[in-house]
Design an enzyme around this catalytic site. Structure first.
Site, PDB file in Angstrom:
ATOM      1  N   TYR A 153     -37.274  18.022  44.652  1.00 35.83           N
ATOM      2  CA  TYR A 153     -37.447  17.391  45.966  1.00 35.83           C
ATOM      3  C   TYR A 153     -36.818  15.995  45.988  1.00 35.83           C
ATOM      4  O   TYR A 153     -37.168  15.147  45.161  1.00 35.83           O
ATOM      5  CB  TYR A 153     -38.937  17.332  46.279  1.00 35.83           C
ATOM      6  CG  TYR A 153     -39.341  16.490  47.456  1.00 35.83           C
ATOM      7  CD1 TYR A 153     -38.763  16.682  48.712  1.00 35.83           C
ATOM      8  CD2 TYR A 153     -40.330  15.512  47.324  1.00 35.83           C
ATOM      9  CE1 TYR A 153     -39.161  15.911  49.800  1.00 35.83           C
ATOM     10  CE2 TYR A 153     -40.735  14.752  48.402  1.00 35.83           C
ATOM     11  CZ  TYR A 153     -40.140  14.954  49.636  1.00 35.83           C
ATOM     12  OH  TYR A 153     -40.538  14.182  50.702  1.00 35.83           O
TER      13      TYR A 153
ATOM     14  N   ASP B 138     -47.337  19.126  40.819  1.00 33.19           N
ATOM     15  CA  ASP B 138     -47.367  19.061  42.278  1.00 33.19           C
ATOM     16  C   ASP B 138     -47.593  20.483  42.789  1.00 33.19           C
ATOM     17  O   ASP B 138     -46.716  21.336  42.694  1.00 33.19           O
ATOM     18  CB  ASP B 138     -46.035  18.503  42.782  1.00 33.19           C
ATOM     19  CG  ASP B 138     -45.986  18.364  44.300  1.00 33.19           C
ATOM     20  OD1 ASP B 138     -46.607  19.188  44.991  1.00 33.19           O
ATOM     21  OD2 ASP B 138     -45.323  17.436  44.791  1.00 33.19           O
TER      22      ASP B 138
ATOM     23  N   ILE C 274     -48.593  21.287  46.046  1.00 34.70           N
ATOM     24  CA  ILE C 274     -48.853  21.167  47.484  1.00 34.70           C
ATOM     25  C   ILE C 274     -48.456  22.420  48.266  1.00 34.70           C
ATOM     26  O   ILE C 274     -48.836  22.558  49.428  1.00 34.70           O
ATOM     27  CB  ILE C 274     -48.163  19.932  48.098  1.00 34.70           C
ATOM     28  CG1 ILE C 274     -46.644  20.078  48.085  1.00 34.70           C
ATOM     29  CG2 ILE C 274     -48.590  18.673  47.378  1.00 34.70           C
ATOM     30  CD1 ILE C 274     -45.944  18.970  48.845  1.00 34.70           C
TER      31      ILE C 274
ATOM     32  N   LYS D 299     -48.647  20.914  53.750  1.00 32.29           N
ATOM     33  CA  LYS D 299     -47.901  22.167  53.746  1.00 32.29           C
ATOM     34  C   LYS D 299     -48.794  23.373  53.986  1.00 32.29           C
ATOM     35  O   LYS D 299     -48.502  24.207  54.847  1.00 32.29           O
ATOM     36  CB  LYS D 299     -47.156  22.326  52.413  1.00 32.29           C
ATOM     37  CG  LYS D 299     -46.363  21.101  52.008  1.00 32.29           C
ATOM     38  CD  LYS D 299     -45.340  20.675  53.047  1.00 32.29           C
ATOM     39  CE  LYS D 299     -44.561  19.461  52.585  1.00 32.29           C
ATOM     40  NZ  LYS D 299     -43.579  18.988  53.585  1.00 32.29           N
TER      41      LYS D 299
END
Length: 484
Positions: free
Chosen positions: A153, A238, A240, A278
């Protein structure tokens, strides 16, 4: 004007005036192109369609329906106003107990209820952005580094580096093994850091992956955990996109690895970043979560959270919504179904014109393979073709180079931030472009000659009169126009 600006910057901090925010990336340039010419079905039907935003808008009707049925969840309604005083007065940085309990339960539910999370380890933050920066502040000093598998990302360059001074070092992954992380790649990145006298403090992974839309299998997760334990470095997970996996029993959280194999590593090294941006589609609510197995990190992160708390009004409403078990169950299932249908629609339509993508079933995007459209296998050619996509096809998709991809020609395509009508237009634009360029094939003795003067065109199986029509002239192809 430039001199005056430079003079004024002399009186500002280095952090404020450096380019660490990363807005010079093509990832953000695509957003700017959309902002200056946004698509609208009536007002601007030829505008740019935004496919660079990983946002989940497919289940807002379910949220709206719940809100209408539960006005008491808001302190701004007559039904909920009696809680106004309690919610409006000062609350400490631990967060409302009912909020932490609801978040812990929801985190468990989206992971198939196979793991449980302790509400006392829930630390609030202003979105995943703030959560990542807080974790970086807790774990590393300026100049120290985290290893990050590529592609990753683009926002990590801002979130973890800009104000902390922490470095990100790539663990190179590629299409040769479907971008999977290998122990060899981890060891190579770690050794390169040592040779450069950079102290590695941790490994950061996104599971499910942004931008790949894939997730780690159990054996790979165990390899990662063993790796960080052997090196005595941290593992930041992460997660998410945990709730965007379209088959609920497939995703494996790092929390499951720790519960199944409690002695596999030092739990103090494991930290999870989560958010409702998300899975629930609530990026504007700025609900970020740090969940650490390290008591000291929990304590320090909670103190740091004072700089980016979630408002108590938001906590109150989220706690009410996520405490409704029937709603949560229905939302998770329906969201997965809608994401799967939208993903399958896009990839199926593109496959019809020969565009493939990495096999995936998670996230709000897919990893599209456009390598065959490039002039040559360089990132310069990738950017040239990306400008065609933005300026002529009028789609904002994100080039792989902005995700630190090791191979040119891959693009991330977001599909959950638009309605069905816009999806139809986007697919039509892509198909139209590809079909126009399929009317001829370029034959050359070398790639260099191919894109210069010696073009040899091979007619397709279409009728000759169609091909000779001016609208099908190869010279009208945007791909050729951009390269000549």
């Amino acid at each position: 004007m430039e001199v005056a600006l430079n003079n004024s910057q002399k009186f500002l901090s280095k952090i404020a005036t450096n380019d660490g925010h990363g807005e010079n990336s093509p990832y953000f340039d695509g957003w700017k192109a959309y902002d200056t010419n946004p698509y609208h079905p009536q007002n601007n039907p030829t505008g740019v369609i935004h496919m660079g935003l990983a946002e989940n808008q497919l289940c807002f009707d379910l949220i709206q329906e719940w809100i209408e049925k539960h006005p008491e969840a808001s302190i701004c309604t007559p039904e909920g106003g009696f809680d106004f005083r309690e919610i409006a007065i000062f609350q400490d940085y631990h967060g409302l107990p009912k909020f932490r309990m609801a978040i812990a339960n929801f985190m468990s539910r989206v992971r198939g209820s196979r793991v449980r999370f302790d509400p006392n380890r829930i630390v609030m933050s202003g979105g995943a952005t703030g959560a990542h920066e807080t974790v970086a502040f807790c774990l590393a000093n300026p100049g120290e580094a985290f290893l990050v598998p590529t592609p990753y990302y683009p926002g990590f360059d801002r979130d973890l580096r800009w104000r902390t001074g922490v470095e990100l070092l790539p663990v190179v992954c590629g299409s040769w093994n479907n971008f999977k992380v290998s122990l060899a790649a981890l060891e190579e990145a770690y050794e390169k850091a040592k040779e450069s006298n950079i102290k590695v403090k941790g490994l950061l992974i996104t599971n499910p992956s942004n931008p790949l839309g894939t997730f780690f299998d159990k054996e790979t997760l165990k390899t990662l955990v063993t790796f960080v334990n052997d090196k005595n470095i941290h593992l930041i997970c992460d997660e998410i996109y945990a709730g965007t996996v379209t088959k609920d029993n497939e995703f494996i959280s790092i929390a499951e690895i720790l519960e199944e194999s409690p002695t596999i590593c030092n739990h103090d090294l494991i930290h999870i970043v989560y958010s409702l941006s998300k899975d629930m589609g609530f990026p504007g609510f700025r609900v970020g979560i740090i969940y650490s197995y390290n008591d000291t990190v929990v304590s320090i992160a909670r103190k740091m959270s004072s700089f980016g708390l979630v408002s108590t009004q938001t906590q109150h409403m989220i706690a009410s919504m996520l405490s409704d078990d029937d709603f949560v169950e229905n939302f998770i299932n329906e969201s997965r179904n809608r994401l799967a249908n939208r993903h399958d629609l896009f990839t199926r339509e593109l496959a019809q014109v020969g565009i493939s993508s990495l096999k995936s079933n998670a996230g709000l995007f897919f990893w599209m393979d456009l390598r065959r459209f490039l002039k040559d296998a360089t990132f310069e050619s990738e950017m040239t073709f990306w400008r065609i996509i933005i300026n002529e096809i009028k789609l904002n998709v994100s080039p792989g180079s902005s995700f630190h991809c090791s191979e040119p020609g891959w693009f991330r395509v977001c599909f959950a931030n638009m309605d069905d009508e816009t999806v139809t237009i986007a697919v039509r634009r892509i198909k139209s472009f590809v079909l126009k360029n399929k009317l001829f094939e370029i034959k050359t003795k070398s790639k260099k000659q191919c894109w210069q003067n010696n073009l040899h065109l091979k007619l397709s199986s279409r009728r000759l009169e169609d091909i000779m029509s001016p609208q099908y002239s190869p010279l009208n192809s945007p791909l050729v126009r951009a390269q000549t």
